[in-house]
Design an enzyme around this catalytic site. Structure first.
Site, PDB file in Angstrom:
ATOM      1  CG  HIS A 174      44.391  31.959  49.590  1.00 38.28           C
ATOM      2  ND1 HIS A 174      43.930  32.928  48.724  1.00 38.28           N
ATOM      3  CD2 HIS A 174      44.867  32.613  50.679  1.00 38.28           C
ATOM      4  CE1 HIS A 174      44.127  34.123  49.262  1.00 38.28           C
ATOM      5  NE2 HIS A 174      44.690  33.961  50.444  1.00 38.28           N
ATOM      6  CB  CYS A 261      38.962  34.934  45.515  1.00 40.48           C
ATOM      7  SG  CYS A 261      39.117  35.265  43.786  1.00 40.48           S
TER       8      CYS A 261
HETATM    9  C1  CIR Z   1      46.000  38.568  46.717  1.00 36.56           C
HETATM   10  O1  CIR Z   1      47.157  38.227  46.446  1.00 36.56           O
HETATM   11  O2  CIR Z   1      45.642  38.736  47.880  1.00 36.56           O
HETATM   12  C2  CIR Z   1      45.036  38.775  45.585  1.00 36.56           C
HETATM   13  N1  CIR Z   1      45.699  39.294  44.447  1.00 36.56           N
HETATM   14  C3  CIR Z   1      44.339  37.479  45.227  1.00 36.56           C
HETATM   15  C4  CIR Z   1      43.452  36.960  46.304  1.00 36.56           C
HETATM   16  C5  CIR Z   1      42.704  35.741  45.903  1.00 36.56           C
HETATM   17  N2  CIR Z   1      41.844  35.332  46.939  1.00 36.56           N
HETATM   18  C6  CIR Z   1      41.239  34.150  46.996  1.00 36.56           C
HETATM   19  O3  CIR Z   1      41.447  33.335  46.135  1.00 36.56           O
HETATM   20  N3  CIR Z   1      40.474  33.905  48.024  1.00 36.56           N
END
Ligand code: CIR
Length: 266
Positions: A174, A261
């Site tokens: 991201h 996140c």
């Molecule tokens: C994903 O790949 O969607 C999750 N394992 C990790 C998401 C991390 N999200 C974030 O940093 N906003």
């Protein structure tokens, strides 16, 4: 040397007072990841999540902790499901099909506090790609967020007087994997993205080449949360006089997660 103004929140329009988090699921290791950092331990992830919630509470945020969402191993990465401003909650359409149900689950929670609108197909958007810097939003175009999703969010934000710009995500999952706002008009960035035209108006602190993941930090009012294990970045930020809280999020990092996140802040 850049002169920082401490005591600034990422969201300059209001002090943050609340956060929403979700406890990790037992099957968190079945979530998505692009990294080879090993299998996360559920027990340790739970402890780290608790410490994260405590850290938010120590900064006087009222924290809602939602139950794990059965069947959704990535659901504790709750940030990806919404973008919240003082006026509105935009429910996302997550870029990974396996995560779409998470957005449905967060909508009724946010509807208690905000009017909600949704990003809809063919638009996709993950909250991890959205960085609010005062009244300007940077929206990363990534594997998860497409142009249509960015435009849908951008159009909504414009209705409330915000500006926005799309930014290519050159590496990492991201935008916020490599860029964070650490003070007014100041970004902490990975060297690869520092030269991006879309970031030209900001002062930039570049993390050491060996500490790329350290660029993912979380600014809460007067405090900056940083991930532990990045001593060079810590020294750099200390030298700038920032108020720092360091947290171990090793198990989240194994699944591509960072400090932002694990919560929605507003
Ligand atoms: C994903 O790949 O969607 C999750 N394992 C990790 C998401 C991390 N999200 C974030 O940093 N906003």
């Amino acid at each position: 040397m850049i002169e920082l103004r401490p005591g600034i929140t990422e969201d300059r329009t209001a002090m943050l007072t609340r956060a929403i988090t979700r406890e990790p699921n037992e099957n968190l290791a079945e979530g998505l990841t692009t990294l080879q950092l090993g299998t996360p331990s559920f027990e340790l992830a739970k402890r780290q999540h608790k410490q994260y919630v405590r850290a938010l509470e120590s900064l006087d945020l009222i924290v809602t902790v939602l139950d794990p969402l059965p069947g959704y191993p990535d659901a504790h990465f709750v940030e990806d499901t919404a973008v919240i401003t003082p006026e509105i909650a935009v429910i996302t359409n997550p870029g990974a099909a396996s995560r779409r149900g998470e957005a449905d689950a967060i909508e009724p929670v946010l509807a208690k506090d905000r009017e909600t609108v949704r990003v809809s197909a063919p638009g996709t958007l993950d909250g991890g790609d959205v960085l609010m810097t005062g009244r300007h939003f940077l929206i990363g175009l990534s594997q998860r967020t497409n142009k249509e999703g960015a435009f849908q969010l951008g159009r909504t934000l414009e209705q409330y007087g915000y500006t926005w710009a799309p930014v290519p995500v050159l590496e990492g999952l991201h935008l916020k994997s490599n860029v964070s706002c650490i003070a007014e008009n100041t970004l902490l960035v990975d060297g690869k993205v520092a030269g991006l035209h879309e970031l030209r108006q900001y002062d930039k602190i570049i993390v050491d080449e060996r500490e790329k993941s350290a660029a993912s930090t979380l600014l809460i009012n007067e405090w900056l949360m940083i991930p532990s294990g990045f001593p060079r970045t810590r020294r750099k930020l200390d030298a700038l006089g920032l108020n720092i809280i360091e947290l171990d999020i090793s198990e989240m990092r194994k699944m591509d997660g960072g400090l932002t996140c694990m919560s929605l802040r507003f």
